[in-house]
Design a protein around this motif. Structure first.
Motif, PDB file in Angstrom:
ATOM      1  N   GLU A  22      -2.003   2.704  -9.415  1.00 22.50           N
ATOM      2  CA  GLU A  22      -2.021   1.574  -8.487  1.00 22.50           C
ATOM      3  C   GLU A  22      -0.922   1.768  -7.456  1.00 22.50           C
ATOM      4  O   GLU A  22       0.241   1.936  -7.797  1.00 22.50           O
ATOM      5  N   ILE A  23      -1.305   1.734  -6.189  1.00 25.36           N
ATOM      6  CA  ILE A  23      -0.366   1.853  -5.074  1.00 25.36           C
ATOM      7  C   ILE A  23      -0.359   0.522  -4.336  1.00 25.36           C
ATOM      8  O   ILE A  23      -1.419  -0.066  -4.091  1.00 25.36           O
ATOM      9  N   THR A  24       0.844   0.051  -3.967  1.00 24.70           N
ATOM     10  CA  THR A  24       0.990  -1.251  -3.330  1.00 24.70           C
ATOM     11  C   THR A  24       1.772  -1.131  -2.042  1.00 24.70           C
ATOM     12  O   THR A  24       2.777  -0.415  -1.978  1.00 24.70           O
ATOM     13  N   TYR A  25       1.310  -1.843  -1.026  1.00 23.88           N
ATOM     14  CA  TYR A  25       2.044  -2.005   0.232  1.00 23.88           C
ATOM     15  C   TYR A  25       2.353  -3.490   0.380  1.00 23.88           C
ATOM     16  O   TYR A  25       1.486  -4.338   0.170  1.00 23.88           O
ATOM     17  N   GLU A  26       3.609  -3.791   0.727  1.00 23.70           N
ATOM     18  CA  GLU A  26       4.017  -5.177   0.924  1.00 23.70           C
ATOM     19  C   GLU A  26       4.723  -5.325   2.259  1.00 23.70           C
ATOM     20  O   GLU A  26       5.537  -4.470   2.632  1.00 23.70           O
ATOM     21  N   TYR A  27       4.397  -6.392   2.984  1.00 25.95           N
ATOM     22  CA  TYR A  27       5.027  -6.705   4.261  1.00 25.95           C
ATOM     23  C   TYR A  27       5.800  -7.999   4.103  1.00 25.95           C
ATOM     24  O   TYR A  27       5.250  -9.027   3.679  1.00 25.95           O
ATOM     25  N   ILE A  28       7.091  -7.966   4.444  1.00 19.56           N
ATOM     26  CA  ILE A  28       7.960  -9.120   4.274  1.00 19.56           C
ATOM     27  C   ILE A  28       7.823 -10.035   5.494  1.00 19.56           C
ATOM     28  O   ILE A  28       8.092  -9.623   6.623  1.00 19.56           O
ATOM     29  N   LEU A  29       7.394 -11.262   5.249  1.00 22.47           N
ATOM     30  CA  LEU A  29       7.220 -12.245   6.317  1.00 22.47           C
ATOM     31  C   LEU A  29       8.521 -12.957   6.661  1.00 22.47           C
ATOM     32  O   LEU A  29       8.801 -13.215   7.828  1.00 22.47           O
ATOM     33  N   SER A  30       9.295 -13.303   5.627  1.00 24.29           N
ATOM     34  CA  SER A  30      10.568 -14.003   5.819  1.00 24.29           C
ATOM     35  C   SER A  30      11.456 -13.707   4.622  1.00 24.29           C
ATOM     36  O   SER A  30      11.094 -12.910   3.756  1.00 24.29           O
ATOM     37  N   ASP A  31      12.598 -14.362   4.548  1.00 24.76           N
ATOM     38  CA  ASP A  31      13.498 -14.156   3.413  1.00 24.76           C
ATOM     39  C   ASP A  31      12.865 -14.602   2.094  1.00 24.76           C
ATOM     40  O   ASP A  31      13.235 -14.129   1.032  1.00 24.76           O
ATOM     41  N   GLU A  32      11.895 -15.521   2.164  1.00 23.49           N
ATOM     42  CA  GLU A  32      11.322 -16.101   0.958  1.00 23.49           C
ATOM     43  C   GLU A  32       9.858 -15.776   0.721  1.00 23.49           C
ATOM     44  O   GLU A  32       9.298 -16.211  -0.284  1.00 23.49           O
ATOM     45  N   SER A  33       9.190 -15.059   1.613  1.00 24.58           N
ATOM     46  CA  SER A  33       7.766 -14.828   1.405  1.00 24.58           C
ATOM     47  C   SER A  33       7.335 -13.450   1.893  1.00 24.58           C
ATOM     48  O   SER A  33       7.971 -12.853   2.760  1.00 24.58           O
ATOM     49  N   ALA A  34       6.231 -12.985   1.308  1.00 26.58           N
ATOM     50  CA  ALA A  34       5.677 -11.678   1.657  1.00 26.58           C
ATOM     51  C   ALA A  34       4.194 -11.667   1.327  1.00 26.58           C
ATOM     52  O   ALA A  34       3.717 -12.456   0.500  1.00 26.58           O
ATOM     53  N   ILE A  35       3.478 -10.778   1.998  1.00 27.73           N
ATOM     54  CA  ILE A  35       2.081 -10.531   1.683  1.00 27.73           C
ATOM     55  C   ILE A  35       1.932  -9.047   1.363  1.00 27.73           C
ATOM     56  O   ILE A  35       2.737  -8.232   1.807  1.00 27.73           O
ATOM     57  N   GLY A  36       0.915  -8.722   0.605  1.00 24.56           N
ATOM     58  CA  GLY A  36       0.719  -7.324   0.266  1.00 24.56           C
ATOM     59  C   GLY A  36      -0.663  -7.087  -0.282  1.00 24.56           C
ATOM     60  O   GLY A  36      -1.454  -8.019  -0.454  1.00 24.56           O
ATOM     61  N   THR A  37      -0.929  -5.829  -0.565  1.00 24.76           N
ATOM     62  CA  THR A  37      -2.188  -5.463  -1.191  1.00 24.76           C
ATOM     63  C   THR A  37      -1.972  -4.264  -2.103  1.00 24.76           C
ATOM     64  O   THR A  37      -1.177  -3.383  -1.807  1.00 24.76           O
ATOM     65  N   SER A  38      -2.687  -4.280  -3.206  1.00 25.85           N
ATOM     66  CA  SER A  38      -2.637  -3.191  -4.183  1.00 25.85           C
ATOM     67  C   SER A  38      -4.013  -2.567  -4.294  1.00 25.85           C
ATOM     68  O   SER A  38      -5.030  -3.274  -4.243  1.00 25.85           O
ATOM     69  N   VAL A  39      -4.039  -1.254  -4.468  1.00 25.35           N
ATOM     70  CA  VAL A  39      -5.285  -0.529  -4.669  1.00 25.35           C
ATOM     71  C   VAL A  39      -5.164   0.208  -5.995  1.00 25.35           C
ATOM     72  O   VAL A  39      -4.213   0.961  -6.209  1.00 25.35           O
ATOM     73  N   THR A  40      -6.139  -0.007  -6.877  1.00 28.53           N
ATOM     74  CA  THR A  40      -6.143   0.601  -8.200  1.00 28.53           C
ATOM     75  C   THR A  40      -7.402   1.445  -8.355  1.00 28.53           C
ATOM     76  O   THR A  40      -8.494   1.009  -7.985  1.00 28.53           O
ATOM     77  N   PHE A  41      -7.238   2.637  -8.913  1.00 28.63           N
ATOM     78  CA  PHE A  41      -8.360   3.545  -9.171  1.00 28.63           C
ATOM     79  C   PHE A  41      -8.425   3.843 -10.655  1.00 28.63           C
ATOM     80  O   PHE A  41      -7.413   4.146 -11.265  1.00 28.63           O
ATOM     81  N   GLY A  42      -9.615   3.761 -11.228  1.00 28.42           N
ATOM     82  CA  GLY A  42      -9.800   4.072 -12.642  1.00 28.42           C
ATOM     83  C   GLY A  42     -10.437   5.439 -12.807  1.00 28.42           C
ATOM     84  O   GLY A  42     -11.574   5.639 -12.395  1.00 28.42           O
ATOM     85  N   PHE A  43      -9.695   6.367 -13.406  1.00 32.26           N
ATOM     86  CA  PHE A  43     -10.193   7.725 -13.604  1.00 32.26           C
ATOM     87  C   PHE A  43     -10.545   8.024 -15.052  1.00 32.26           C
ATOM     88  O   PHE A  43     -11.003   9.101 -15.373  1.00 32.26           O
ATOM     89  N   ASN A  44     -10.316   7.086 -15.946  1.00 33.16           N
ATOM     90  CA  ASN A  44     -10.580   7.358 -17.357  1.00 33.16           C
ATOM     91  C   ASN A  44     -11.874   6.681 -17.787  1.00 33.16           C
ATOM     92  O   ASN A  44     -12.664   6.229 -16.967  1.00 33.16           O
ATOM     93  N   GLU A  45     -12.084   6.568 -19.082  1.00 33.01           N
ATOM     94  CA  GLU A  45     -13.322   6.008 -19.619  1.00 33.01           C
ATOM     95  C   GLU A  45     -13.307   4.479 -19.688  1.00 33.01           C
ATOM     96  O   GLU A  45     -14.249   3.884 -20.189  1.00 33.01           O
ATOM     97  N   ASP A  46     -12.247   3.826 -19.216  1.00 29.33           N
ATOM     98  CA  ASP A  46     -12.184   2.364 -19.249  1.00 29.33           C
ATOM     99  C   ASP A  46     -13.218   1.762 -18.311  1.00 29.33           C
ATOM    100  O   ASP A  46     -13.825   2.440 -17.487  1.00 29.33           O
ATOM    101  N   ASP A  47     -13.369   0.464 -18.418  1.00 29.91           N
ATOM    102  CA  ASP A  47     -14.364  -0.247 -17.627  1.00 29.91           C
ATOM    103  C   ASP A  47     -14.010  -0.311 -16.147  1.00 29.91           C
ATOM    104  O   ASP A  47     -14.875  -0.196 -15.297  1.00 29.91           O
ATOM    105  N   LEU A  48     -12.749  -0.525 -15.817  1.00 29.56           N
ATOM    106  CA  LEU A  48     -12.346  -0.719 -14.427  1.00 29.56           C
ATOM    107  C   LEU A  48     -12.390   0.607 -13.668  1.00 29.56           C
ATOM    108  O   LEU A  48     -11.782   1.590 -14.068  1.00 29.56           O
ATOM    109  N   LYS A  49     -13.100   0.623 -12.554  1.00 28.41           N
ATOM    110  CA  LYS A  49     -13.206   1.823 -11.726  1.00 28.41           C
ATOM    111  C   LYS A  49     -12.438   1.685 -10.416  1.00 28.41           C
ATOM    112  O   LYS A  49     -11.962   2.669  -9.861  1.00 28.41           O
TER     113      LYS A  49
END
Length: 168
Positions: free
Chosen positions: A44-71
């Protein structure tokens, strides 16, 4: 004599100006790797952008390469921080997650059918972020969400992290 003093003064002025200029640019971007998920073969790789001293927005991208359900999972989030440092300390998070889950169904004749479903979840998480003077950071967080679209195969989705990253 004036020429001899003028050159060091000019050099000193430029050095002070250059140092002041580089320190005045605020660091608002973070790039992080979820080490906990990566060890579980779900990088899982995440990028976060800081909006102010108290808040931020971001997004995470996760890839499933094993036999688990999540792809695959795409997780945008909003965080509100309660710490003394800029965008650090204890935080509360609201997130959504677009997730792709793959199920394998076995029938009596031993035939296997792969079923892929895409879901959308909403959830909350809490955690903490610690940052060094050199802008290296460590996060620990956990939360839970619930699929609101296509929840036949999976109803609840976890959100957890043990992340390392850099603010730039």
């Amino acid at each position: 004599m004036k020429k001899i003093l003028l050159l060091p003064c000019l050099f000193l002025t430029l050095t002070v100006f250059a140092q002041n200029n580089s320190n005045s640019t605020p660091k608002k971007h973070e790039l992080k790797l979820n080490v906990g998920y990566t060890l579980a073969e779900l990088p899982e790789i995440t990028y976060e952008y800081i909006l102010s001293d108290e808040s931020a927005i971001g997004t995470s991208v996760t890839f499933g390469f094993n036999e688990d359900d999540l792809k695959f999972a795409l997780t945008p989030y909003y965080r509100f921080y309660f710490g003394q440092k800029k965008a650090a300390g204890f935080f509360a998070e609201a997130f959504s997650m677009l997730n792709v889950v793959e199920d394998e169904i076995y029938y009596l004749g031993a035939s296997k059918v792969t079923n892929t479903e895409t879901g959308l979840a909403l959830g909350i998480a809490i955690g903490g972020k610690w940052i060094t003077n050199n802008n290296w950071l460590f996060e620990l967080y956990f939360g839970v969400g619930r699929n609101i679209i296509n929840n036949e195969s999976i109803d609840g989705v976890p959100r957890a992290g043990l992340t390392l990253g850099k603010r730039f």
